[in-house]
Design an enzyme around this catalytic site. Sequence first.
Site, PDB file in Angstrom:
ATOM      1  N   SER A   7     -44.252 -18.888 -48.546  1.00  0.00           N
ATOM      2  CA  SER A   7     -44.663 -20.215 -48.814  1.00  0.00           C
ATOM      3  C   SER A   7     -43.775 -20.833 -49.807  1.00  0.00           C
ATOM      4  O   SER A   7     -43.637 -20.464 -50.824  1.00  0.00           O
ATOM      5  CB  SER A   7     -46.082 -20.136 -49.215  1.00  0.00           C
ATOM      6  OG  SER A   7     -46.617 -21.224 -49.849  1.00  0.00           O
ATOM      7  N   HIS A  32     -43.143 -21.322 -44.589  1.00  0.00           N
ATOM      8  CA  HIS A  32     -44.526 -22.056 -44.806  1.00  0.00           C
ATOM      9  C   HIS A  32     -44.493 -23.346 -46.059  1.00  0.00           C
ATOM     10  O   HIS A  32     -43.960 -22.878 -46.768  1.00  0.00           O
ATOM     11  CB  HIS A  32     -45.454 -20.985 -45.095  1.00  0.00           C
ATOM     12  CG  HIS A  32     -46.800 -21.441 -45.192  1.00  0.00           C
ATOM     13  ND1 HIS A  32     -47.670 -21.445 -44.176  1.00  0.00           N
ATOM     14  CD2 HIS A  32     -47.631 -21.826 -46.350  1.00  0.00           C
ATOM     15  CE1 HIS A  32     -48.888 -21.918 -44.398  1.00  0.00           C
ATOM     16  NE2 HIS A  32     -49.072 -22.242 -45.824  1.00  0.00           N
ATOM     17  N   ASP A  34     -46.612 -26.231 -47.449  1.00  0.00           N
ATOM     18  CA  ASP A  34     -47.986 -26.759 -48.019  1.00  0.00           C
ATOM     19  C   ASP A  34     -47.880 -28.036 -48.277  1.00  0.00           C
ATOM     20  O   ASP A  34     -47.279 -28.456 -49.362  1.00  0.00           O
ATOM     21  CB  ASP A  34     -48.520 -25.861 -48.917  1.00  0.00           C
ATOM     22  CG  ASP A  34     -48.730 -24.471 -48.663  1.00  0.00           C
ATOM     23  OD1 ASP A  34     -49.571 -24.159 -47.858  1.00  0.00           O
ATOM     24  OD2 ASP A  34     -48.189 -23.411 -49.278  1.00  0.00           O
ATOM     25  N   MET A  36     -50.145 -31.095 -49.545  1.00  0.00           N
ATOM     26  CA  MET A  36     -51.754 -31.413 -50.272  1.00  0.00           C
ATOM     27  C   MET A  36     -51.459 -32.884 -50.687  1.00  0.00           C
ATOM     28  O   MET A  36     -50.597 -33.248 -51.242  1.00  0.00           O
ATOM     29  CB  MET A  36     -51.642 -30.353 -51.427  1.00  0.00           C
ATOM     30  CG  MET A  36     -51.540 -28.944 -51.134  1.00  0.00           C
ATOM     31  SD  MET A  36     -51.510 -28.155 -52.747  1.00  0.00           S
ATOM     32  CE  MET A  36     -51.141 -26.581 -52.183  1.00  0.00           C
ATOM     33  N   HIS A  65     -48.385 -26.817 -43.043  1.00  0.00           N
ATOM     34  CA  HIS A  65     -49.986 -26.435 -43.418  1.00  0.00           C
ATOM     35  C   HIS A  65     -50.514 -27.670 -44.203  1.00  0.00           C
ATOM     36  O   HIS A  65     -50.044 -28.065 -45.361  1.00  0.00           O
ATOM     37  CB  HIS A  65     -50.126 -25.260 -44.319  1.00  0.00           C
ATOM     38  CG  HIS A  65     -51.719 -24.839 -44.848  1.00  0.00           C
ATOM     39  ND1 HIS A  65     -51.664 -23.966 -45.455  1.00  0.00           N
ATOM     40  CD2 HIS A  65     -52.837 -25.613 -44.343  1.00  0.00           C
ATOM     41  CE1 HIS A  65     -53.150 -23.989 -45.743  1.00  0.00           C
ATOM     42  NE2 HIS A  65     -53.752 -24.999 -44.920  1.00  0.00           N
ATOM     43  N   MET A  67     -52.720 -29.775 -45.788  1.00  0.00           N
ATOM     44  CA  MET A  67     -54.071 -29.841 -46.653  1.00  0.00           C
ATOM     45  C   MET A  67     -54.482 -31.308 -47.057  1.00  0.00           C
ATOM     46  O   MET A  67     -54.421 -31.737 -48.355  1.00  0.00           O
ATOM     47  CB  MET A  67     -54.033 -28.873 -47.749  1.00  0.00           C
ATOM     48  CG  MET A  67     -54.183 -27.547 -47.418  1.00  0.00           C
ATOM     49  SD  MET A  67     -53.456 -26.258 -48.534  1.00  0.00           S
ATOM     50  CE  MET A  67     -51.918 -26.446 -48.282  1.00  0.00           C
ATOM     51  N   MET A 136     -57.720 -19.191 -44.079  1.00  0.00           N
ATOM     52  CA  MET A 136     -57.283 -19.169 -45.862  1.00  0.00           C
ATOM     53  C   MET A 136     -58.182 -17.937 -46.397  1.00  0.00           C
ATOM     54  O   MET A 136     -59.352 -17.872 -46.274  1.00  0.00           O
ATOM     55  CB  MET A 136     -58.038 -20.527 -46.484  1.00  0.00           C
ATOM     56  CG  MET A 136     -57.042 -21.691 -45.933  1.00  0.00           C
ATOM     57  SD  MET A 136     -55.301 -21.614 -46.490  1.00  0.00           S
ATOM     58  CE  MET A 136     -55.330 -21.201 -47.984  1.00  0.00           C
ATOM     59  N   GLY A 141     -55.196 -25.225 -52.296  1.00  0.00           N
ATOM     60  CA  GLY A 141     -54.908 -25.993 -53.393  1.00  0.00           C
ATOM     61  C   GLY A 141     -54.022 -25.485 -54.340  1.00  0.00           C
ATOM     62  O   GLY A 141     -53.002 -26.185 -54.824  1.00  0.00           O
ATOM     63  N   PHE A 142     -54.041 -23.990 -54.483  1.00  0.00           N
ATOM     64  CA  PHE A 142     -53.152 -23.493 -55.187  1.00  0.00           C
ATOM     65  C   PHE A 142     -52.519 -22.251 -54.924  1.00  0.00           C
ATOM     66  O   PHE A 142     -53.193 -21.468 -54.337  1.00  0.00           O
ATOM     67  CB  PHE A 142     -53.651 -23.318 -57.057  1.00  0.00           C
ATOM     68  CG  PHE A 142     -54.394 -24.551 -57.253  1.00  0.00           C
ATOM     69  CD1 PHE A 142     -53.608 -25.338 -57.962  1.00  0.00           C
ATOM     70  CD2 PHE A 142     -55.590 -24.867 -56.894  1.00  0.00           C
ATOM     71  CE1 PHE A 142     -54.292 -26.750 -58.611  1.00  0.00           C
ATOM     72  CE2 PHE A 142     -56.177 -26.097 -57.505  1.00  0.00           C
ATOM     73  CZ  PHE A 142     -55.416 -27.187 -58.072  1.00  0.00           C
ATOM     74  N   GLY A 143     -51.380 -21.718 -55.338  1.00  0.00           N
ATOM     75  CA  GLY A 143     -50.630 -20.424 -55.116  1.00  0.00           C
ATOM     76  C   GLY A 143     -51.097 -19.495 -56.215  1.00  0.00           C
ATOM     77  O   GLY A 143     -51.734 -20.032 -57.273  1.00  0.00           O
ATOM     78  N   GLY A 144     -50.880 -18.271 -55.949  1.00  0.00           N
ATOM     79  CA  GLY A 144     -51.356 -17.313 -57.214  1.00  0.00           C
ATOM     80  C   GLY A 144     -52.899 -16.993 -57.213  1.00  0.00           C
ATOM     81  O   GLY A 144     -53.272 -16.307 -58.428  1.00  0.00           O
ATOM     82  N   ASP A 174     -53.424 -16.751 -45.166  1.00  0.00           N
ATOM     83  CA  ASP A 174     -52.849 -17.421 -46.142  1.00  0.00           C
ATOM     84  C   ASP A 174     -53.514 -17.420 -47.465  1.00  0.00           C
ATOM     85  O   ASP A 174     -54.842 -17.755 -47.672  1.00  0.00           O
ATOM     86  CB  ASP A 174     -52.576 -18.758 -45.835  1.00  0.00           C
ATOM     87  CG  ASP A 174     -51.894 -19.846 -46.728  1.00  0.00           C
ATOM     88  OD1 ASP A 174     -51.142 -19.213 -47.756  1.00  0.00           O
ATOM     89  OD2 ASP A 174     -51.935 -21.088 -46.419  1.00  0.00           O
ATOM     90  N   GLY A 175     -52.970 -16.943 -48.542  1.00  0.00           N
ATOM     91  CA  GLY A 175     -53.551 -16.845 -49.995  1.00  0.00           C
ATOM     92  C   GLY A 175     -53.688 -15.328 -50.297  1.00  0.00           C
ATOM     93  O   GLY A 175     -54.166 -14.733 -49.858  1.00  0.00           O
ATOM     94  N   GLY A 176     -53.110 -14.931 -51.277  1.00  0.00           N
ATOM     95  CA  GLY A 176     -53.043 -13.939 -52.336  1.00  0.00           C
ATOM     96  C   GLY A 176     -52.717 -12.733 -51.240  1.00  0.00           C
ATOM     97  O   GLY A 176     -52.902 -11.510 -51.424  1.00  0.00           O
ATOM     98  N   GLY A 196     -46.692 -16.311 -51.071  1.00  0.00           N
ATOM     99  CA  GLY A 196     -45.991 -17.248 -51.963  1.00  0.00           C
ATOM    100  C   GLY A 196     -45.665 -16.560 -53.269  1.00  0.00           C
ATOM    101  O   GLY A 196     -44.466 -16.112 -53.215  1.00  0.00           O
TER     102      GLY A 196
END
Length: 215
Positions: A7, A32, A34, A36, A65, A67, A136, A141-144, A174-176, A196
């Site tokens: 990402s 990927h 993102d 937003m 993606h 958003m 998701m 909205g946020f990485g990490g 997607d995410g973590g 990411g």
Amino acid sequence: MPIVAPSLLAADFTRLGEEIEMINRSEADWLHVDVMDGVFVPNISFGEPVMKPLKKLCEKPFDVHLMIIDPDRYLEYFKDLGADILTVHYEACNHLHRTVAAIKELGMKAGVSLNPHTSVSLLEDILADVDLVLIMSVNPGFGGQKFIERTYEKVRKLREMANELNPNLIIEVDGGVNLENAPKLVNAGVDALVAGNSVFKAADPAAVISGLKRA
Ligand code: DX5
Ligand code: ZN
């Protein structure tokens, strides 16, 4: 082997060219991207000024993606920016069937993304028409952020639905996502891993990408 889609959001934006070179040389399958809008999610990322030059550098397909609210207004816009896969949010579409058809008519693969609170069972009547479902595993909205454990169950349930309704469906998470949870996700039925921070913040990002490919 799962598809691996690093990402861009987690890349070092002071040296984006080098980051894309790393992606090109790595075993990554897709990039990927993102997008937003600050309305659908409480953050604003990037659009044309970043995507247009990167499309020239990047040798991997763009997995975009969105958003954003009202994505119908921007389908052609993202096609022109080089999107190969275009994913919209279930929660942002009033006429998802029409949106999915429009994405495919433009020659892109059509994806639908679900927020953590949205049940996969809501996709029953659209599943046969989509190429990809993006689950998701954090609030967008946020990485990490921390991976939500409930995701495994959603993946298993969606895989079962897809076996019946659309055996070629690509299930993306997607995410973590990291080297620790990736094997469990693949085991549950995931085809594509977005990562990411676990990739771009690593000492050796290409090695993490290789590790994810072997999850
Ligand atoms: C979050 C984005 C993700 C994000 C993933 O809203 O959709 O793609 O970049 O980042 P990590 O892997 O760091 O959670
Ligand atoms: Zn994403």
